[in-house]
Design a protein around this motif. Structure first.
Motif, PDB file in Angstrom:
ATOM      1  N   ASP A 113       0.837  -1.211   0.000  1.00 30.05           N
ATOM      2  CA  ASP A 113       0.000   0.000   0.000  1.00 30.05           C
ATOM      3  C   ASP A 113       0.869   1.258   0.000  1.00 30.05           C
ATOM      4  O   ASP A 113       0.519   2.263  -0.613  1.00 30.05           O
ATOM      5  N   GLU A 114       1.984   1.153   0.693  1.00 24.36           N
ATOM      6  CA  GLU A 114       2.906   2.291   0.730  1.00 24.36           C
ATOM      7  C   GLU A 114       3.443   2.573  -0.678  1.00 24.36           C
ATOM      8  O   GLU A 114       3.476   3.726  -1.124  1.00 24.36           O
ATOM      9  N   ARG A 115       3.834   1.500  -1.379  1.00 23.46           N
ATOM     10  CA  ARG A 115       4.358   1.667  -2.757  1.00 23.46           C
ATOM     11  C   ARG A 115       3.304   2.282  -3.672  1.00 23.46           C
ATOM     12  O   ARG A 115       3.603   3.163  -4.473  1.00 23.46           O
ATOM     13  N   GLU A 116       2.074   1.827  -3.538  1.00 21.92           N
ATOM     14  CA  GLU A 116       0.993   2.365  -4.371  1.00 21.92           C
ATOM     15  C   GLU A 116       0.741   3.838  -4.054  1.00 21.92           C
ATOM     16  O   GLU A 116       0.482   4.649  -4.957  1.00 21.92           O
ATOM     17  N   PHE A 117       0.843   4.192  -2.787  1.00 24.59           N
ATOM     18  CA  PHE A 117       0.660   5.586  -2.349  1.00 24.59           C
ATOM     19  C   PHE A 117       1.727   6.475  -3.002  1.00 24.59           C
ATOM     20  O   PHE A 117       1.421   7.541  -3.557  1.00 24.59           O
ATOM     21  N   VAL A 118       2.976   5.990  -2.972  1.00 26.08           N
ATOM     22  CA  VAL A 118       4.085   6.736  -3.595  1.00 26.08           C
ATOM     23  C   VAL A 118       3.824   6.875  -5.090  1.00 26.08           C
ATOM     24  O   VAL A 118       3.957   7.964  -5.662  1.00 26.08           O
ATOM     25  N   ARG A 119       3.426   5.762  -5.711  1.00 23.76           N
ATOM     26  CA  ARG A 119       3.221   5.758  -7.157  1.00 23.76           C
ATOM     27  C   ARG A 119       2.166   6.786  -7.573  1.00 23.76           C
ATOM     28  O   ARG A 119       2.357   7.538  -8.520  1.00 23.76           O
ATOM     29  N   ARG A 120       1.089   6.835  -6.809  1.00 21.43           N
ATOM     30  CA  ARG A 120      -0.004   7.762  -7.164  1.00 21.43           C
ATOM     31  C   ARG A 120       0.398   9.215  -6.981  1.00 21.43           C
ATOM     32  O   ARG A 120       0.010  10.079  -7.775  1.00 21.43           O
ATOM     33  N   LEU A 121       1.163   9.491  -5.926  1.00 19.59           N
ATOM     34  CA  LEU A 121       1.620  10.873  -5.733  1.00 19.59           C
ATOM     35  C   LEU A 121       2.570  11.266  -6.861  1.00 19.59           C
ATOM     36  O   LEU A 121       2.482  12.360  -7.427  1.00 19.59           O
ATOM     37  N   GLU A 122       3.484  10.348  -7.184  1.00 24.90           N
ATOM     38  CA  GLU A 122       4.449  10.653  -8.243  1.00 24.90           C
ATOM     39  C   GLU A 122       3.754  10.815  -9.588  1.00 24.90           C
ATOM     40  O   GLU A 122       4.149  11.652 -10.402  1.00 24.90           O
ATOM     41  N   ALA A 123       2.693  10.022  -9.794  1.00 21.93           N
ATOM     42  CA  ALA A 123       1.937  10.147 -11.043  1.00 21.93           C
ATOM     43  C   ALA A 123       1.329  11.548 -11.163  1.00 21.93           C
ATOM     44  O   ALA A 123       1.074  12.038 -12.262  1.00 21.93           O
ATOM     45  N   LYS A 124       1.082  12.183 -10.025  1.00 18.70           N
ATOM     46  CA  LYS A 124       0.562  13.547 -10.051  1.00 18.70           C
ATOM     47  C   LYS A 124       1.686  14.585  -9.985  1.00 18.70           C
ATOM     48  O   LYS A 124       1.452  15.766  -9.743  1.00 18.70           O
TER      49      LYS A 124
END
Ligand code: SAH
Length: 378
Positions: free
Chosen positions: A342-353
């Motif tokens: 979940d942490e990795r997905e959280f990072v990914r979504r922020l970086e995607a923005k």
């Protein structure tokens, strides 16, 4: 008809000012600027120029034993040291982790109050994490310090002394890696620094005043972390000292943030983030958003998207970055750290923005020295 039952009033821990009439910590040269030190000695009938010698011992040479201050006349030494270099705090215990490169010290202050500081040495820098209050009045439920309430504000010199103590350890080669210097200070120990504004600004000034008036550090190496006392953030913006501002956000929506950071009921997410954005705009310093990742509480993909949108609503000119902190365990807390997935997905979504995102390492967890674990129990 009986009166309708009223909802219990939610009392907030809004302890901005400590009780009056309390005995003050000993006055110390680190409380005063150069002129103030000189004036004080002159008022006491002592030569003003001795202030500079004392400052050189304290900030320049990091001396703590008066016997080493051989340039002071023996007849005056005790009086001078009593006037400007009284003992402020006693180390009760030092705990080490990470092969000695993380060191947590428990200090007893003059009135018995207990605080902790942490020295962390990395290959390229050494950071002291300082306390600014004994206890904390902000009552964030996931933070160990918040559970005990506020005892008192610390003085400027009590804050500075934690850094000077770290600088001494580094200079004397007590930390593996050979003699070195303290390059960074973070106000991320016990307390809410902006609730003790005057003393904290004084400490920042002493840390950045050129040696020997102060420690001669760069303001860029200093981070002030806050729950988001909006008027104080605005005051800091006007102060003209380019420290790094860290905002402990932990949730992008008011409903959840009201629970995690109770002061949010006073200053909303929108007001708080706007104040942080304004700090970045005026000082040109990138703001750091702190976000402790709590499993099933604030770590959902939807919240990552919302956080990204909230931050981007102030523009995408690089004013902000997000620092995720895996939740560190505290006694009695029902919350745990997020699943790494979940942490990795959280990072990914922020970086995607387009939001630069880092995950903080959890130094000193095993000695209860990591973020939110400082409780100062003897
Ligand atoms: N009062 C200031 C400084 C305190 S601590 C502030 O709130 O910013 C520094 C950081 O550690 C804050 O972001 C705080 O929210 C976070 N923290 C507190 N408890 C924590 C815990 N149990 N695990 C991880 N981070 C925590």
């Amino acid at each position: 008809m009986s009166a309708p039952e009223t909802e219990p009033v939610k009392t907030l821990p809004l302890v901005f000012n400590e009780p009056r009439g309390r005995k003050k910590p000993p006055r110390h040269l680190a409380d005063l600027d150069e002129a103030g030190r000189k004036d004080l000695l002159t008022e006491m009938g002592l030569p003003g120029f001795r202030a500079k010698q004392l400052s050189t011992h304290y900030f320049g040479r990091l001396v703590d034993d008066p016997a080493e201050m051989t340039d002071l006349p023996a007849t005056q030494r005790d009086e001078l040291v009593a006037a400007l270099l009284p003992d402020l705090m006693t180390p009760l215990r030092t705990q080490e982790a990470d092969k000695g490169t993380t060191r947590k010290t428990l200090w007893r202050l003059f009135d018995g109050a207990l605080v902790e500081s942490v020295l962390m040495r990395y290959p390229d820098r050494a950071t002291v994490c300082v306390s600014s209050q004994a206890g904390c009045g902000m009552a964030c439920p996931f933070c160990a310090t918040g559970q005990g309430g506020l005892q008192r504000n610390m003085s400027t010199a009590e804050i500075v002394e934690q850094v000077v103590a770290g600088a001494r350890s580094m200079a004397r080669g007590e930390v593996p890696g050979g003699p070195g210097r303290v390059s960074n200070v973070v106000f991320m120990g016990m307390g809410e620094p902006l609730a003790n504004y005057k003393a904290v600004i004084g400490a920042v000034r002493r840390l950045t005043d050129p040696s020997p008036a102060g420690l001669g550090m760069s303001a860029r190496g200093i981070t002030v972390s806050t729950v988001g006392l909006v008027p104080r953030i605005n005051q800091l913006t006007e102060e003209g000292i380019p420290v790094t501002l860290a905002l402990s956000l932990h949730a992008p929506d008011d409903e959840l943030r009201n629970e995690l950071v109770p002061i949010n009921t006073r200053f909303s997410v929108a007001e708080t983030v706007e104040a942080a954005w304004n700090y970045a705009r005026v000082t040109k310093r990138r703001v750091s958003i702190e976000y402790a990742m709590m499993r099933g509480i604030n770590d959902q993909a939807g919240r990552a998207d919302l956080l990204g949108d909230v931050l981007n609503s102030y523009g995408d000119w690089g004013w902000v970055h997000v620092n995720l902190i895996p939740l560190n365990p505290t006694p009695g807390s029902k919350w745990t750290a997020s699943d790494p997935k979940d942490e990795r997905e959280f990072v990914r979504r922020l970086e995607a923005k387009g939001i630069p995102t880092t995950v903080r390492d959890t130094r000193g967890r095993e000695i209860d020295g990591a973020c939110g674990q400082l409780a100062a129990e003897a």
